[in-house]
Design an enzyme around this catalytic site. Structure first.
Site, PDB file in Angstrom:
ATOM      1  N   ASP A  76      -7.469  -8.781  10.113  1.00 53.10           N
ATOM      2  CA  ASP A  76      -8.657  -8.173   9.522  1.00 53.10           C
ATOM      3  C   ASP A  76      -8.345  -7.573   8.157  1.00 53.10           C
ATOM      4  O   ASP A  76      -7.200  -7.240   7.842  1.00 53.10           O
ATOM      5  CB  ASP A  76      -9.261  -7.112  10.442  1.00 53.10           C
ATOM      6  N   GLU A 138      -6.828  -3.753  12.990  1.00 53.83           N
ATOM      7  CA  GLU A 138      -5.820  -2.811  12.490  1.00 53.83           C
ATOM      8  C   GLU A 138      -6.452  -1.827  11.518  1.00 53.83           C
ATOM      9  O   GLU A 138      -6.111  -0.638  11.514  1.00 53.83           O
ATOM     10  CB  GLU A 138      -4.682  -3.592  11.808  1.00 53.83           C
TER      11      GLU A 138
END
Length: 388
Positions: A76, A138
């Site tokens: 991400d 994350e």
């Protein structure tokens, strides 16, 4: 024979997927899965049961035995909304010795190098296994890695050393602070501000909690740091409020006030102590506002929690990275990563990746070409080492 892409070609593919944390990462996972499969590498994915549009992916190459080196990254990226980009953030653009694009630095550059290394290891005569682990979410608090790590250990031989490729300019980072945050919602009672003493102003009730953070920061700054804390910048635990919202009008006591209390805890201090200290303050504040009106309250919920990466004594991951980079200096960072979560799960862990964290999350994010090349050479040396 399947096409073996270069690290730059792989990074270009990864950047083209706009995997902002709020959106799906499945197209990227599908591509990685297909590319690895084209080289005879079976991968596994862990779909998030609470977010079916997201998944982690991991794979193993080499002898089916424990002791693998794990290359860990996240898929991400942070949003580009409102940022003044000069180029398309989801197209890698080379200019003036830099590769521009969202995630080039944090951290699809490393992801690309890790995927490249896994494919190279598949064709090499590696004597020690190599694993790839790509997580999600994350950027919203390292929430995707723990279930991924748990899933990996159920289906793959457990690795022993993890290299988390967050941007560290290819230096061996052996420690970082732990972090956790609480969403705090103060619920007041609305009255006209001329009779404010009969109501509860949620904003003004929140102010002492925020000022408590200021007081703790001042005390921590003035205190003598421990030996382990002294290597960090700053060398103390920080308490921080970065966002706040609330209120309806200037002449109404605020019904609501929301903010997040964020802690970055130096190794050696217990996060539980800071949690308890803050929650004690919350309880005291709640008693005070409920004495004015029983409907007033303070709701607190977990937002994120990331364990510290504690420097290891003769840690396997650190020794390996130092031997491959020649870096023998001591490096720690104040931001959190998934390295502490791997360490908590029983792995030796170190941070080492190309790029500078100063470029992360910025408009016109970039990684220097020289850093990307340094990461490529690191992976070449790593695969060669695994063949011995």
């Amino acid at each position: 024979m399947a096409e073996r892409l270069t690290p730059l070609e792989i990074m270009t593919r990864l950047i083209s997927f706009p995997t902002v944390s709020r959106d799906t990462n499945l197209p990227l996972v599908d591509w990685v899965e297909g590319y690895l499969q084209s080289h005879g590498i079976d991968s596994l994915r862990w779909p998030d049961p609470d977010q079916p549009h997201k998944a982690a992916i991991f794979a193993h190459v080499g002898p089916w035995e424990e002791g693998a080196i794990v290359l860990s990254g996240h898929t991400d990226v942070v949003p580009v909304d409102g940022q003044p980009w000069d180029t398309d953030p989801f197209v890698v653009t080379e200019k003036d010795g830099k590769y521009y694009g969202r995630g080039t630095c944090d951290m699809k550059g490393f992801d690309a190098l890790a995927i490249w290394a896994l494919v190279e290891a598949q064709y090499a005569d590696v004597k020690r296994p190599l694993q790839l682990a790509l997580s999600f979410d994350e950027e919203v608090g390292c929430t995707g890695a723990p279930p991924m790590i748990q899933a990996m250990q159920k289906v793959l031989p457990k690795g022993s050393a993890v290299i988390v490729g967050e941007p560290s300019t290819m230096q061996a980072v052996t420690g970082h602070k732990g972090g956790f945050g609480y969403d705090t919602h103060v619920v007041g009672f609305e009255v006209h501000s001329s009779i404010m003493h009969t109501g509860v102003n949620a904003i003004m009730a929140a102010a002492p909690l925020i000022d408590w953070a200021n007081q703790r920061n001042a005390e921590n700054m003035a205190a003598e740091p421990s030996d382990i804390a002294a290597v960090f910048d700053p060398p103390w635990t920080t308490c921080h409020v970065g966002m706040i919202e609330g209120g309806t009008a200037h002449n109404i006591t605020a019904k609501d006030c929301r903010f997040m209390m964020d802690f970055r805890v130096v190794p050696g201090e217990q996060a539980a102590q800071w949690r308890n200290a803050y929650l004690d303050q919350v309880r005291q504040a709640e008693v005070q506002i409920q004495a004015v009106h029983p409907e007033a309250r303070i709701d607190v919920s977990d937002h994120f929690a990331v364990p510290a990466l504690v420097p290891e004594t003769e840690g396997e991951a650190e020794i390996l990275v130092r031997s491959l980079t020649g870096d023998n200096a001591t490096h720690v960072v104040s931001y959190g990563t998934e390295a502490g979560q791997f360490q908590e799960a029983g792995y030796s862990a170190v941070i080492c990746g190309p790029g500078d964290i100063a470029q992360a999350h910025q408009p016109n994010e970039f990684i220097e070409v020289s850093q990307f090349i340094a990461g490529h050479k690191f992976m070449e040396r790593l695969v060669q080492r695994l063949c011995k």
